[in-house]
Design a protein around this motif. Structure first.
Motif, PDB file in Angstrom:
ATOM      1  N   MET A   1      29.100  79.620  40.018  1.00 22.46           N
ATOM      2  CA  MET A   1      28.492  79.378  41.190  1.00 22.46           C
ATOM      3  C   MET A   1      29.721  79.148  42.294  1.00 22.46           C
ATOM      4  O   MET A   1      29.348  79.509  43.371  1.00 22.46           O
ATOM      5  CB  MET A   1      27.677  78.131  40.983  1.00 22.46           C
ATOM      6  N   ARG A   2      30.564  78.373  41.946  1.00 17.58           N
ATOM      7  CA  ARG A   2      31.950  77.824  42.768  1.00 17.58           C
ATOM      8  C   ARG A   2      32.454  79.116  43.076  1.00 17.58           C
ATOM      9  O   ARG A   2      32.810  79.466  44.439  1.00 17.58           O
ATOM     10  CB  ARG A   2      32.718  76.885  42.325  1.00 17.58           C
ATOM     11  N   LEU A   3      32.625  79.890  42.124  1.00 19.67           N
ATOM     12  CA  LEU A   3      33.452  81.150  42.534  1.00 19.67           C
ATOM     13  C   LEU A   3      32.627  82.220  43.506  1.00 19.67           C
ATOM     14  O   LEU A   3      33.106  83.341  44.250  1.00 19.67           O
ATOM     15  CB  LEU A   3      34.159  81.871  41.467  1.00 19.67           C
ATOM     16  N   VAL A  38      27.303  65.887  38.108  1.00 25.53           N
ATOM     17  CA  VAL A  38      26.801  67.419  38.082  1.00 25.53           C
ATOM     18  C   VAL A  38      25.764  67.765  39.324  1.00 25.53           C
ATOM     19  O   VAL A  38      25.736  68.721  39.799  1.00 25.53           O
ATOM     20  CB  VAL A  38      26.214  67.613  36.440  1.00 25.53           C
ATOM     21  N   ALA A  39      24.875  66.683  39.547  1.00 21.43           N
ATOM     22  CA  ALA A  39      23.896  66.738  40.506  1.00 21.43           C
ATOM     23  C   ALA A  39      24.412  67.183  41.943  1.00 21.43           C
ATOM     24  O   ALA A  39      24.042  67.891  42.730  1.00 21.43           O
ATOM     25  CB  ALA A  39      22.955  65.550  40.533  1.00 21.43           C
ATOM     26  N   ALA A  47      22.542  75.236  44.400  1.00 22.93           N
ATOM     27  CA  ALA A  47      21.967  75.756  43.225  1.00 22.93           C
ATOM     28  C   ALA A  47      20.537  75.753  43.461  1.00 22.93           C
ATOM     29  O   ALA A  47      19.948  74.680  43.772  1.00 22.93           O
ATOM     30  CB  ALA A  47      22.152  74.999  41.792  1.00 22.93           C
ATOM     31  N   PRO A  48      19.662  76.588  43.172  1.00 20.95           N
ATOM     32  CA  PRO A  48      18.273  76.510  43.024  1.00 20.95           C
ATOM     33  C   PRO A  48      17.625  75.626  42.425  1.00 20.95           C
ATOM     34  O   PRO A  48      18.077  74.997  41.338  1.00 20.95           O
ATOM     35  CB  PRO A  48      17.782  77.770  42.289  1.00 20.95           C
ATOM     36  N   PRO A  49      16.396  74.713  43.047  1.00 21.74           N
ATOM     37  CA  PRO A  49      16.055  73.611  42.537  1.00 21.74           C
ATOM     38  C   PRO A  49      15.800  73.531  40.929  1.00 21.74           C
ATOM     39  O   PRO A  49      15.972  72.481  40.267  1.00 21.74           O
ATOM     40  CB  PRO A  49      14.758  73.478  43.192  1.00 21.74           C
ATOM     41  N   ARG A  50      15.180  74.618  40.507  1.00 16.86           N
ATOM     42  CA  ARG A  50      14.774  74.645  39.222  1.00 16.86           C
ATOM     43  C   ARG A  50      16.251  74.698  38.066  1.00 16.86           C
ATOM     44  O   ARG A  50      16.031  74.069  37.366  1.00 16.86           O
ATOM     45  CB  ARG A  50      14.001  76.019  38.916  1.00 16.86           C
ATOM     46  N   LEU A  51      16.924  75.504  38.561  1.00 17.53           N
ATOM     47  CA  LEU A  51      18.191  75.488  37.687  1.00 17.53           C
ATOM     48  C   LEU A  51      19.011  74.226  37.752  1.00 17.53           C
ATOM     49  O   LEU A  51      19.348  73.786  36.735  1.00 17.53           O
ATOM     50  CB  LEU A  51      19.159  76.710  38.206  1.00 17.53           C
ATOM     51  N   ARG A  52      18.778  73.501  38.924  1.00 17.90           N
ATOM     52  CA  ARG A  52      19.699  72.192  39.057  1.00 17.90           C
ATOM     53  C   ARG A  52      18.838  71.327  38.092  1.00 17.90           C
ATOM     54  O   ARG A  52      19.538  70.377  37.537  1.00 17.90           O
ATOM     55  CB  ARG A  52      19.537  71.527  40.486  1.00 17.90           C
ATOM     56  N   GLN A  53      17.575  71.205  38.227  1.00 17.38           N
ATOM     57  CA  GLN A  53      16.952  70.493  37.182  1.00 17.38           C
ATOM     58  C   GLN A  53      17.050  70.495  35.778  1.00 17.38           C
ATOM     59  O   GLN A  53      17.302  69.669  35.055  1.00 17.38           O
ATOM     60  CB  GLN A  53      15.285  70.493  37.550  1.00 17.38           C
ATOM     61  N   LEU A  58      20.125  68.716  30.875  1.00 22.97           N
ATOM     62  CA  LEU A  58      20.860  69.152  29.871  1.00 22.97           C
ATOM     63  C   LEU A  58      21.997  68.508  29.788  1.00 22.97           C
ATOM     64  O   LEU A  58      22.240  67.875  28.592  1.00 22.97           O
ATOM     65  CB  LEU A  58      21.321  70.776  30.007  1.00 22.97           C
ATOM     66  N   VAL A  59      22.481  67.821  30.643  1.00 19.69           N
ATOM     67  CA  VAL A  59      23.738  66.971  30.748  1.00 19.69           C
ATOM     68  C   VAL A  59      23.355  65.616  30.333  1.00 19.69           C
ATOM     69  O   VAL A  59      23.789  64.866  29.351  1.00 19.69           O
ATOM     70  CB  VAL A  59      24.217  66.728  32.107  1.00 19.69           C
ATOM     71  N   ARG A  60      21.888  65.183  30.681  1.00 14.45           N
ATOM     72  CA  ARG A  60      21.386  63.763  30.150  1.00 14.45           C
ATOM     73  C   ARG A  60      21.139  63.943  28.772  1.00 14.45           C
ATOM     74  O   ARG A  60      21.450  62.856  28.171  1.00 14.45           O
ATOM     75  CB  ARG A  60      20.257  63.581  31.192  1.00 14.45           C
TER      76      ARG A  60
END
Length: 259
Positions: A1-3, A38-39, A47-53, A58-60
Motif C-alpha cells: 500500500m505504501r508503494l 498498524v492502525a 486502507a479501506p475500513p474493512r481491510l483495516r479492521q 490479525l495483529v491482535r
C-alpha cells in the motif's frame, strides 16, 4: 500500500510520528507488529475500513498467541528484544534494582521471577528462565557494557549462597574482553538512573534503539530525542561509576562476605 501510493518510509514515519527505521523494521519483519501502530499506518495509507479492521484484528490475534500460547506468560516485547539483541553489535544496560538479565544465573533469575509474580507455576518459571538463559548467547560476540547500582549487589533476597554464586558469575564475566561491568556507588548523588533501567542497543547498519521496561509494560524508543536523552544519561552514569577494576574489586569483596 505504501508503494502503491508512491510514499517513502520516511514520509509514512513523519505522518504517524515515529522513526523511519521503525517503519523499515516493521516492513522487513525485523520487529513485531502492534495493533495501535498498524492502525495508525493503515489510516494514513487510507486502507479501506474493512481491510483495516481485518488486518488490525490479525495483529491482535498474533499478540495474544505470542503472549499466551507459544511461551506462556512472558513479558511484553520479549520477542523483539531477543531479536534485536541477536543483531546488536553493542549492548549498554543500566540496572538499579536487579542484576541485568544478560548476567543473571538461572537460580537468581528464578528467584526474581517468583518474587515479581507469585502466580507463575513452576513450569512457567522454567520457561522464562530458559528464555533468559538463551538470550545470553549474545555475550559470545557483542560488546556488552553493564552499569549496576551498588545496592543490587548487596541484595541477596534471603539466599546468601545464591547471591554468592551470582556475584562469582559477574566476576567471571568481567574477565571477558568484550564485557565491561561497572558499579554505580551507593553514595552517588542524584542521577538520571533514578528514572529506571534502560538498554541501548547499537547496530552495524541500523540506528540505535533504547529499550525501557517498567511494571507490566515495555517499549522500544527509536526517535532521535529519546536516543540523545539515553546517551546523555549513560554518559553521566559512566562518569559516576567506579572504574572497571575497582568495580571488580568491590564484587570480589562482596563475594567474600556472602558466605
Amino acid at each position: 500500500m505504501r508503494l502503491a501510493r508512491g510514499l517513502s518510509c520516511a514520509e509514512v514515519a513523519s505522518a504517524v510520528g515515529c522513526s523511519e527505521s521503525k517503519i523499515s523494521r516493521m516492513e522487513t519483519a525485523n520487529r513485531g507488529l502492534y495493533a495501535d501502530e498498524v492502525a495508525a499506518i493503515l489510516g494514513f495509507l487510507q486502507a479501506p475500513p474493512r481491510l483495516r479492521q481485518e488486518l488490525v484484528a490479525l495483529v491482535r490475534t498474533g499478540e495474544d498467541r505470542n503472549w499466551h500460547a507459544i511461551h506462556g506468560k512472558l513479558p511484553g516485547h520479549w520477542k523483539d528484544l531477543i531479536g534485536f539483541e541477536a543483531e546488536a553489535v553493542g549492548i549498554h544496560n543500566f540496572e538499579p534494582l536487579v542484576i541485568p538479565g544478560l548476567a543473571q544465573t538461572a537460580e537468581y533469575a528464578a528467584t526474581v521471577m517468583r518474587g515479581v509474580n507469585d502466580m507463575l507455576s513452576t513450569g512457567e518459571i522454567d520457561a522464562l528462565v530458559a528464555t533468559r538463559m538463551g538470550r545470553q548467547v549474545v555475550l559470545g560476540r557483542a560488546m556488552v557494557h553493564l552499569l549496576i547500582d551498588e545496592p543490587v549487589l548487596r541484595r541477596d533476597f534471603g539466599s546468601p549462597g545464591m547471591m554468592r554464586t551470582q556475584l562469582q558469575h559477574l566476576s567471571a564475566m568481567a574477565e571477558r574482553p568484550n564485557i565491561v561491568i561497572q558499579v554505580v556507588p551507593f553514595e552517588s548523588p542524584a542521577h538520571p538512573g533514578l528514572s529506571g533501567p534502560f538498554v541501548r542497543l547499537d547496530f552495524a547498519d541500523q540506528p540505535s534503539l533504547v529499550y525501557v521496561e517498567s511494571r507490566n509494560s515495555s517499549t522500544f524508543l527509536e526517535e532521535d530525542g529519546f536516543l540523545e536523552n539515553a546517551t546523555l544519561a549513560w554518559q553521566r552514569l559512566c562518569a559516576l561509576a567506579l572504574p572497571a577494576d575497582e568495580s571488580t574489586a568491590l564484587i570480589a569483596k562482596l563475594i567474600s562476605k556472602a558466605t
